[in-house]
Structures are given as structure tokens and as C-alpha cells.
Scaffold this motif. Structure first.
Motif, short mmCIF file in Angstrom:
data_model
loop_
_atom_site.label_atom_id
_atom_site.label_comp_id
_atom_site.label_asym_id
_atom_site.label_seq_id
_atom_site.Cartn_x
_atom_site.Cartn_y
_atom_site.Cartn_z
N VAL A 151 0.84 -1.20 0.00
CA VAL A 151 0.00 0.00 0.00
C VAL A 151 0.87 1.25 0.00
O VAL A 151 0.61 2.20 -0.75
N LEU A 152 1.90 1.26 0.82
CA LEU A 152 2.79 2.42 0.85
C LEU A 152 3.47 2.64 -0.50
O LEU A 152 3.59 3.79 -0.96
N GLU A 153 3.90 1.56 -1.15
CA GLU A 153 4.54 1.69 -2.45
C GLU A 153 3.56 2.23 -3.49
O GLU A 153 3.90 3.11 -4.28
N TYR A 154 2.33 1.70 -3.50
CA TYR A 154 1.32 2.20 -4.43
C TYR A 154 1.05 3.68 -4.19
O TYR A 154 0.95 4.47 -5.12
N GLN A 155 0.91 4.07 -2.93
CA GLN A 155 0.63 5.47 -2.61
C GLN A 155 1.79 6.36 -3.03
O GLN A 155 1.58 7.47 -3.51
N ARG A 156 3.02 5.89 -2.87
CA ARG A 156 4.18 6.67 -3.30
C ARG A 156 4.18 6.85 -4.81
O ARG A 156 4.40 7.95 -5.32
N LEU A 157 3.90 5.77 -5.53
CA LEU A 157 3.86 5.85 -7.00
C LEU A 157 2.74 6.78 -7.48
O LEU A 157 2.93 7.58 -8.40
N ILE A 158 1.59 6.69 -6.84
CA ILE A 158 0.47 7.55 -7.22
C ILE A 158 0.79 9.01 -6.92
O ILE A 158 0.53 9.90 -7.74
N ALA A 159 1.38 9.26 -5.76
CA ALA A 159 1.74 10.64 -5.40
C ALA A 159 2.77 11.20 -6.38
O ALA A 159 2.67 12.37 -6.79
N ASP A 160 3.76 10.38 -6.77
CA ASP A 160 4.75 10.84 -7.75
C ASP A 160 4.09 11.15 -9.09
O ASP A 160 4.40 12.16 -9.73
N ALA A 161 3.17 10.29 -9.52
CA ALA A 161 2.48 10.51 -10.80
C ALA A 161 1.63 11.78 -10.75
O ALA A 161 1.62 12.57 -11.70
N ILE A 162 0.94 11.99 -9.65
CA ILE A 162 0.11 13.19 -9.52
C ILE A 162 1.00 14.43 -9.50
O ILE A 162 0.68 15.45 -10.14
N TYR A 163 2.11 14.37 -8.80
CA TYR A 163 3.03 15.51 -8.75
C TYR A 163 3.55 15.84 -10.15
O TYR A 163 3.52 17.00 -10.58
N LYS A 164 4.00 14.82 -10.88
CA LYS A 164 4.53 15.06 -12.22
C LYS A 164 3.44 15.59 -13.16
O LYS A 164 3.70 16.48 -13.96
N THR A 165 2.25 15.05 -13.05
CA THR A 165 1.14 15.52 -13.88
C THR A 165 0.81 16.97 -13.57
O THR A 165 0.55 17.77 -14.48
N THR A 166 0.84 17.32 -12.30
CA THR A 166 0.52 18.69 -11.90
C THR A 166 1.58 19.67 -12.39
O THR A 166 1.26 20.73 -12.94
N ILE A 167 2.83 19.32 -12.21
CA ILE A 167 3.92 20.22 -12.58
C ILE A 167 4.01 20.39 -14.09
O ILE A 167 4.36 21.47 -14.59
N MET A 168 3.69 19.36 -14.87
CA MET A 168 3.79 19.45 -16.32
C MET A 168 2.68 20.29 -16.94
O MET A 168 2.79 20.69 -18.10
N LYS A 169 1.64 20.55 -16.22
CA LYS A 169 0.52 21.34 -16.75
C LYS A 169 0.97 22.78 -16.99
O LYS A 169 1.70 23.37 -16.21
N ASP A 170 0.53 23.33 -18.10
CA ASP A 170 0.89 24.71 -18.45
C ASP A 170 0.38 25.69 -17.41
O ASP A 170 -0.78 25.62 -17.00
N GLY A 171 1.22 26.60 -17.00
CA GLY A 171 0.82 27.67 -16.11
C GLY A 171 0.93 27.36 -14.62
O GLY A 171 0.88 28.26 -13.80
N VAL A 172 1.08 26.11 -14.25
CA VAL A 172 1.12 25.76 -12.83
C VAL A 172 2.39 26.29 -12.18
O VAL A 172 2.33 26.88 -11.09
N LEU A 173 3.52 26.09 -12.81
CA LEU A 173 4.77 26.59 -12.24
C LEU A 173 4.76 28.11 -12.13
O LEU A 173 5.28 28.68 -11.16
N GLU A 174 4.14 28.76 -13.11
CA GLU A 174 4.05 30.22 -13.07
C GLU A 174 3.17 30.66 -11.90
O GLU A 174 3.49 31.63 -11.19
N ILE A 175 2.07 29.95 -11.66
CA ILE A 175 1.19 30.28 -10.52
C ILE A 175 1.94 30.08 -9.21
O ILE A 175 1.88 30.93 -8.31
N PHE A 176 2.65 28.96 -9.09
CA PHE A 176 3.42 28.72 -7.86
C PHE A 176 4.49 29.79 -7.67
O PHE A 176 4.72 30.26 -6.54
N SER A 177 5.14 30.17 -8.73
CA SER A 177 6.19 31.18 -8.64
C SER A 177 5.62 32.52 -8.18
O SER A 177 6.19 33.18 -7.30
N ARG A 178 4.50 32.92 -8.77
CA ARG A 178 3.87 34.19 -8.38
C ARG A 178 3.39 34.14 -6.93
O ARG A 178 3.54 35.10 -6.18
N ALA A 179 2.83 33.00 -6.53
CA ALA A 179 2.34 32.88 -5.15
C ALA A 179 3.49 32.90 -4.16
O ALA A 179 3.37 33.45 -3.07
#
Length: 120
Positions: free
Chosen positions: A52-80
Motif C-alpha cells: 500500500v505504501l509503495e502504491y501510494q508513493r507511486l500515485i503521489a509521484d504521478a500526480i506531482y509530475k502531472t501537476t507540474i507538467m501542466k501549463d501555467g502551474v509553475l508560473e502560478i506557484f512562482s507568483r504565489a
């Protein structure tokens, strides 16, 4: 006391002694079997917990990568990060929330399904 009475007392004593020995051996063996079964179940639970821990780690990594790759997200984080104005941060938080709302719902459902059905 007659020999017959002595024999009956001796046989009764031996019978009680033998029953006591059998009871002690049976109880000891029963406790060992229970402990062995519990250790086996604990090992299985530890294995499933690690899975379960391994699955959760893999899912969290995938969600993180998906979020960061989205256009504009890094710019929003930078401005915030640079902003100290609470109104601007609230605006950026709302903007980020609106852009990730559909993905968040899909990811939360996927995570729950993985948690429920991917574990043996």
C-alpha cells in the motif's frame, strides 16, 4: 487400608497425574500453534502495508509530475511564492484550483480505486 483401596488410590492418582500432563502438553501446543498463526498473519499484514505504501508513493509521484507538467502551474506557484499580498494569493489559489479541479476529482477516484482493488 487394604491393598485394594491402596491400588484404587494409586490408580486414581496416576490417572489424575496423566490427565494433568496431557492437559499441560495440549495447552502448550495450542498456544504455540496460535502464536505461529498470528505471526503468519502479522507477516502478511506487514507485506500488504508495504505494498500500500509503495502504491501510494507511486500515485503521489504521478500526480506531482502531472501537476507540474501542466501549463501555467509553475508560473502560478512562482507568483504565489513571491507575493505577500493575501488577495493575490487567494486569487492564485482559486486559479490553480479551477485549473486542477477535474484532474483532482479523477485522481482522487483513481487513488481510492487503486487502494481498494489493487491490493491482494
Amino acid at each position: 487400608m487394604s491393598n485394594k483401596a491402596k491400588a484404587v488410590v494409586l490408580i486414581s492418582f496416576l490417572f489424575i497425574l496423566m490427565n494433568g500432563v496431557v492437559y499441560f502438553v495440549t495447552e502448550t501446543n495450542k498456544q504455540e500453534r496460535v502464536n505461529s498463526a498470528l505471526e503468519g498473519h502479522i507477516d502478511k499484514l506487514k507485506t500488504h502495508y508495504e505494498i500500500v505504501l509503495e502504491y501510494q508513493r507511486l500515485i503521489a509521484d504521478a500526480i506531482y509530475k502531472t501537476t507540474i507538467m501542466k501549463d501555467g502551474v509553475l508560473e502560478i506557484f512562482s507568483r504565489a511564492w513571491k507575493s505577500s499580498d493575501e488577495k493575490e494569493r487567494t486569487f492564485l489559489r482559486k486559479k490553480l484550483y479551477d485549473s486542477k479541479k477535474i484532474n483532482y476529482n479523477n485522481m482522487s477516484i483513481t487513488t481510492v480505486y487503486n487502494f481498494l482493488y489493487a491490493i491482494p
